[in-house]
Scaffold this active site. Structure first.
Site, PDB file in Angstrom:
ATOM      1  N   LYS A  71       0.813  -1.224   0.000  1.00  0.00           N
ATOM      2  CA  LYS A  71       0.000   0.000   0.000  1.00  0.00           C
ATOM      3  C   LYS A  71       0.847   1.275   0.000  1.00  0.00           C
ATOM      4  O   LYS A  71       0.431   2.296  -0.530  1.00  0.00           O
ATOM      5  CB  LYS A  71      -0.909   0.039   1.237  1.00  0.00           C
ATOM      6  CG  LYS A  71      -2.055  -0.948   1.183  1.00  0.00           C
ATOM      7  CD  LYS A  71      -2.953  -0.780   2.406  1.00  0.00           C
ATOM      8  CE  LYS A  71      -3.946  -1.895   2.518  1.00  0.00           C
ATOM      9  NZ  LYS A  71      -4.887  -1.738   3.616  1.00  0.00           N
ATOM     10  N   ASP A 107      -9.720   2.797   2.282  1.00  0.00           N
ATOM     11  CA  ASP A 107      -9.769   2.320   3.674  1.00  0.00           C
ATOM     12  C   ASP A 107     -10.335   3.417   4.583  1.00  0.00           C
ATOM     13  O   ASP A 107     -11.114   3.139   5.500  1.00  0.00           O
ATOM     14  CB  ASP A 107      -8.359   1.956   4.169  1.00  0.00           C
ATOM     15  CG  ASP A 107      -7.895   0.606   3.656  1.00  0.00           C
ATOM     16  OD1 ASP A 107      -8.741  -0.259   3.362  1.00  0.00           O
ATOM     17  OD2 ASP A 107      -6.666   0.407   3.544  1.00  0.00           O
TER      18      ASP A 107
END
Ligand SMILES: NC(=O)c1ccc[n+]([C@@H]2O[C@H](COP(=O)([O-])OP(=O)(O)OC[C@H]3O[C@@H](n4cnc5c(N)ncnc54)[C@H](OP(=O)(O)O)[C@@H]3O)[C@@H](O)[C@H]2O)c1
Length: 290
Positions: A71, A107
């Protein structure tokens, strides 16, 4: 719908990917909406990130999700990164727009959607966060954007907690504190309405590990949120229940980050309830062979 030469291919890059629930969740959503799309897991090690990103262009993949450990290290390889993902320093969703790769972080809004679905509005509230990794960063910036009163970060390595607090302070005007796990958590929790566990402590297969907090440090005014979704009720959440707190597991965040990625990719409203059903079914082992 069968796979043809026209089928759009989406995927998950990460290491490991074997136990990911994202393929089940996204393929359920594609089928429910009758979209000619498929979602596949791809094992990508961090040393291979550059060639994996190049493969998105070469193979004309329509979009990918990124998970541990990619990420953060993917950012320099993208053509464009949305502002929020840049601030967080992590991208979990990539879109291929005719060879131009754009990165997003779903997220953070996924966490907020889960909180709101649980009836919790973070505005004006104090939050305590355990952990300072990618998930803690997404949660902190999401809460910051919603106008929290203060954020108190506790992490095993205090330097990472201090870095996150400094990054929040550079972008937002509210009090943050940072400490390690031996700091006075109970004092910080007394004035807090939200506790988030953003560490893997309590996650399968180490689900019997001692939780970072026990019931006598919690109070009834807290919403205790564990980002872990396997098991569905971690030992921390059992402590929260025993202390009379409201509690929330990580399924909602998982589903909403997926639903938001789906919407970015397809432009269609995601069937979030069906995606959640598929995730819960998989977690409860109903679709496994034994
Ligand atoms: N529900 C969802 O959709 C969702 C989304 C993302 C993540 N998550 C969950 O959130 C958790 C964290 O993920 P992440 O991506 O932030 O991972 P990460 O970037 O690797 O960060 C892990 C964090 O946990 C701390 N930690 C690790 N092991 C620990 C231990 N034994 N004791 C105390 N602290 C420990 C680390 O501390 P140090 O800095 O000291 O190493 C670090 O702050 C995982 O359980 C993951 O499954 C859930």
């Amino acid at each position: 719908m069968g796979i043809s030469g026209l089928t759009k291919v989406y995927g998950l890059f990460g290491d490991p990917v074997e136990h990911s629930l994202s393929p089940i969740m996204h393929n359920t959503a594609f089928q429910a909406l009758g979209l000619d799309c498929v979602y596949l897991p791809f094992l990508v090690k961090s040393k291979d990130i550059a060639s994996a990103v190049q493969a998105v262009r070469a193979l004309h993949l329509a979009g990918v999700n990124l998970t541990i450990p990619l990420k953060e290290c993917v950012l320099p390889y993208l053509d464009e990164v949305e502002k929020e993902a840049e601030l967080i320093g992590a991208v979990n969703t990539m879109i291929n727009r005719d060879g131009r790769l754009c990165g997003y972080n779903t997220d953070a809004p996924g966490f907020l959607a889960a909180l709101k679905a649980a009836g919790f509005n973070p505005s004006g509230k104090n939050a305590v966060i355990l952990g300072a990794g990618g998930a803690a960063r997404a949660v902190s910036f999401a809460l910051a954007q919603e106008g929290v009163r203060g954020i108190h970060i506790f992490n095993r390595s205090v330097e990472k907690a201090e870095k996150l607090a400094a990054d929040l302070n550079a972008a937002y005007q509210f009090p943050t504190t940072a400490g390690d796990l031996s700091s006075d958590l109970a004092a910080a929790l007394k004035g807090a309405e939200l506790l988030v566990n953003a560490t893997p402590v309590g996650m399968y297969p180490n689900h019997n590990a001692e939780p970072l907090l026990t019931r006598n440090q919690l109070h009834q005014g807290l919403l205790v949120c564990d980002l872990i979704y396997n098991p569905l009720q971690t030992r921390l959440l059992k402590e929260a229940e025993a202390a009379g707190c409201r509690f929330l597991n990580g399924v909602g965040m998982l589903v909403w980050q997926g639903a938001l990625a789906f919407q970015l990719w397809t432009g269609e409203k995601a069937p979030a309830a069906l995606m959640e059903e598929a995730v819960l079914k998989a977690l409860k082992g109903e679709d496994k062979d034994g």
